[in-house]
Design an enzyme around this catalytic site. Sequence first.
Site, PDB file in Angstrom:
ATOM      1  N   ASP A   1       6.919  10.767  11.451  1.00 26.88           N
ATOM      2  CA  ASP A   1       6.768  11.221  12.838  1.00 26.88           C
ATOM      3  C   ASP A   1       6.989  12.732  12.922  1.00 26.88           C
ATOM      4  OD1 ASP A   1       6.607   8.416  13.667  1.00 26.88           O
ATOM      5  OD2 ASP A   1       8.725   8.384  13.142  1.00 26.88           O
TER       6      ASP A   1
ATOM      7  N   HIS B   1      12.171   4.952  15.477  1.00 20.86           N
ATOM      8  CA  HIS B   1      10.820   5.043  14.917  1.00 20.86           C
ATOM      9  C   HIS B   1       9.974   3.959  15.581  1.00 20.86           C
ATOM     10  CE1 HIS B   1       7.352   5.178  12.373  1.00 20.86           C
ATOM     11  NE2 HIS B   1       7.514   3.906  12.082  1.00 20.86           N
TER      12      HIS B   1
ATOM     13  N   ASN C   1      13.137 -10.173   9.361  1.00 23.62           N
ATOM     14  CA  ASN C   1      13.577  -9.000   8.617  1.00 23.62           C
ATOM     15  C   ASN C   1      15.047  -9.078   8.241  1.00 23.62           C
ATOM     16  OD1 ASN C   1      11.402  -6.994   8.062  1.00 23.62           O
ATOM     17  ND2 ASN C   1      10.963  -7.528  10.194  1.00 23.62           N
TER      18      ASN C   1
ATOM     19  N   GLN D   1       0.814  -1.230   0.000  1.00 25.51           N
ATOM     20  CA  GLN D   1       0.000   0.000   0.000  1.00 25.51           C
ATOM     21  C   GLN D   1       0.839   1.268   0.000  1.00 25.51           C
ATOM     22  OE1 GLN D   1      -2.573   0.897   3.182  1.00 25.51           O
ATOM     23  NE2 GLN D   1      -1.174   0.218   4.788  1.00 25.51           N
TER      24      GLN D   1
ATOM     25  N   ARG E   1       9.848 -10.612  19.462  1.00 20.35           N
ATOM     26  CA  ARG E   1      10.696  -9.633  18.800  1.00 20.35           C
ATOM     27  C   ARG E   1      11.846 -10.299  18.048  1.00 20.35           C
ATOM     28  NH1 ARG E   1      13.885  -4.692  21.588  1.00 20.35           N
ATOM     29  NH2 ARG E   1      15.082  -6.427  22.410  1.00 20.35           N
TER      30      ARG E   1
HETATM   31  P1  NAX Z   1       2.184  -3.848   2.725  1.00 21.79           P
HETATM   32  O1  NAX Z   1       2.080  -5.129   3.459  1.00 21.79           O
HETATM   33  O2  NAX Z   1       0.993  -3.254   2.076  1.00 21.79           O
HETATM   34  O3  NAX Z   1       3.296  -3.998   1.595  1.00 21.79           O
HETATM   35  C1  NAX Z   1       4.532  -4.570   1.817  1.00 21.79           C
HETATM   36  C2  NAX Z   1       4.997  -5.164   0.507  1.00 21.79           C
HETATM   37  O4  NAX Z   1       6.350  -5.612   0.684  1.00 21.79           O
HETATM   38  C3  NAX Z   1       4.186  -6.368   0.056  1.00 21.79           C
HETATM   39  O5  NAX Z   1       3.721  -6.147  -1.268  1.00 21.79           O
HETATM   40  C4  NAX Z   1       5.180  -7.514   0.130  1.00 21.79           C
HETATM   41  O6  NAX Z   1       4.974  -8.486  -0.902  1.00 21.79           O
HETATM   42  C5  NAX Z   1       6.496  -6.784  -0.068  1.00 21.79           C
HETATM   43  N1  NAX Z   1       7.676  -7.510   0.376  1.00 21.79           N
HETATM   44  C6  NAX Z   1       7.803  -8.342   1.430  1.00 21.79           C
HETATM   45  N2  NAX Z   1       9.043  -8.866   1.480  1.00 21.79           N
HETATM   46  C7  NAX Z   1       9.711  -8.346   0.435  1.00 21.79           C
HETATM   47  C8  NAX Z   1      11.031  -8.526  -0.050  1.00 21.79           C
HETATM   48  N3  NAX Z   1      11.884  -9.354   0.535  1.00 21.79           N
HETATM   49  N4  NAX Z   1      11.398  -7.838  -1.150  1.00 21.79           N
HETATM   50  C9  NAX Z   1      10.521  -7.022  -1.786  1.00 21.79           C
HETATM   51  N5  NAX Z   1       9.259  -6.832  -1.358  1.00 21.79           N
HETATM   52  C10 NAX Z   1       8.857  -7.479  -0.268  1.00 21.79           C
HETATM   53  O7  NAX Z   1       2.840  -2.830   3.748  1.00 21.79           O
HETATM   54  P2  NAX Z   1       2.862  -1.213   3.696  1.00 21.79           P
HETATM   55  O8  NAX Z   1       1.657  -0.697   4.360  1.00 21.79           O
HETATM   56  O9  NAX Z   1       3.174  -0.786   2.319  1.00 21.79           O
HETATM   57  O10 NAX Z   1       4.086  -0.927   4.687  1.00 21.79           O
HETATM   58  C11 NAX Z   1       5.414  -1.274   4.354  1.00 21.79           C
HETATM   59  C12 NAX Z   1       6.315  -1.122   5.553  1.00 21.79           C
HETATM   60  O11 NAX Z   1       6.374   0.226   5.990  1.00 21.79           O
HETATM   61  C13 NAX Z   1       5.876  -1.921   6.789  1.00 21.79           C
HETATM   62  O12 NAX Z   1       7.012  -2.563   7.325  1.00 21.79           O
HETATM   63  C14 NAX Z   1       5.383  -0.856   7.733  1.00 21.79           C
HETATM   64  O13 NAX Z   1       5.499  -1.258   9.069  1.00 21.79           O
HETATM   65  C15 NAX Z   1       6.315   0.274   7.406  1.00 21.79           C
HETATM   66  N6  NAX Z   1       5.916   1.614   7.821  1.00 21.79           N
HETATM   67  C16 NAX Z   1       6.900   2.450   8.241  1.00 21.79           C
HETATM   68  C17 NAX Z   1       6.655   3.758   8.594  1.00 21.79           C
HETATM   69  C18 NAX Z   1       7.750   4.664   9.041  1.00 21.79           C
HETATM   70  O14 NAX Z   1       7.434   5.780   9.429  1.00 21.79           O
HETATM   71  N7  NAX Z   1       9.037   4.294   9.039  1.00 21.79           N
HETATM   72  C19 NAX Z   1       5.277   4.296   8.566  1.00 21.79           C
HETATM   73  C20 NAX Z   1       4.356   3.512   7.713  1.00 21.79           C
HETATM   74  C21 NAX Z   1       4.536   2.025   7.733  1.00 21.79           C
HETATM   75  O15 NAX Z   1       3.863   1.518   8.854  1.00 21.79           O
END
Ligand code: NAX
Length: 328
Positions: free
Chosen positions: A159, A187, A105, A15, A98
């Site tokens: 943030d 974060h 990851n 997303q 954790r």
């Molecule tokens: P989604 O689950 O919608 O999308 C993640 C995508 O990553 C999926 O399409 C998945 O297939 C893909 N993916 C997984 N493993 C992969 C890999 N090894 N190589 C390439 N693609 C891979 O998550 P979304 O809402 O887009 O969020 C993505 C990340 O951002 C999450 O970890 C979320 O926690 C983090 N966030 C970080 C924020 C920040 O401020 N630093 C805020 C927003 C968000 O929560």
Amino acid sequence: TQAPVNVTVTGAAGQIGYALLFRIASGQLLGPDTPVKLRLLEIPQAVKAAEGTALELEDGAFPLLAGTDIFDDAKQAFAGTNIALLVGARPRTKGMERADLLEANGGIFKPQGEAINAGAADDVRVLVVGNPANTNALIAQSHAPDVPAERFTAMTRLDHNRAVAQLAKKLNAPVSEIRKLTIWGNHSASQYPDIFHAEVAGKNAAEAVNDEKWLAEEFIPRVAKRGAEIIEARGASSAASAANAAIDHIYNWVNGTREGDWTSMAVPSDGSYGVPEGLISSFPVVCKDGKYEIVQGLEINEFSRTRIDASVAELAEEREAVKKLGLI
Ligand code: NAX
């Protein structure tokens, strides 16, 4: 005309990816004069969805978009890349400890760090968005010994922007009048949004607020828990605002922060403000000529010190945990 800049986006079918790609294609990541070439990385099961997004990107007929390539292999996705946005990560699922989260990851960010090391452009800049962002960035960085460590950053700009917006609201001021706010630390819920050096229309913001109860009991927890508030309201986690923050982070890094202001980025510590060297922790930074520098010489009061130390301690624990797991 300028050669296109290669931008790799991981998790492109997610997303945040969906909200991010169109803004990159429209020129908001690097500016209106810089053509971009997108390199999307996804896991094999999500490649088809990424291909669908690429069709829509084509339908945008973006003048600055020089092409979109899709990969399920990190080495290929990062080959020649100038800007790497590491968005895809393994989310915490029910019952996950954790250590399990960090390990899952590690399985993503170790090979991605290696791929960046092997093939990214010499000027590569990396932003990790996928959580736990700071420690994921540390993992990737530790597997890219040939890339200058300072090119690995993690996102606390969402943030930062949230804090700017909440402070502006409290002071009944336009967001553009808020300057020099800082997010310190991780974060995570332990992050510390600091308004003691912030300014509103040139005056000290903490003095303008003059309400420590609001600061401690409303502002700080509201900013730290904003992600949960969004999930509660939307039924899904922050996406467009996260994409917006990623755009801001890279735009400022490349094109500079505005005069008389700074922003927040999680960057490898050089020991400033007592943050152990090497931890990827959020600091106030000024960007200029394509580089960032940690703002020096700020006085840290007791209220701030306790909170910065607590968040930094959490980062140190995460570093210990990934060390124990052999991930760094
Ligand atoms: P989604 O689950 O919608 O999308 C993640 C995508 O990553 C999926 O399409 C998945 O297939 C893909 N993916 C997984 N493993 C992969 C890999 N090894 N190589 C390439 N693609 C891979 O998550 P979304 O809402 O887009 O969020 C993505 C990340 O951002 C999450 O970890 C979320 O926690 C983090 N966030 C970080 C924020 C920040 O401020 N630093 C805020 C927003 C968000 O929560």
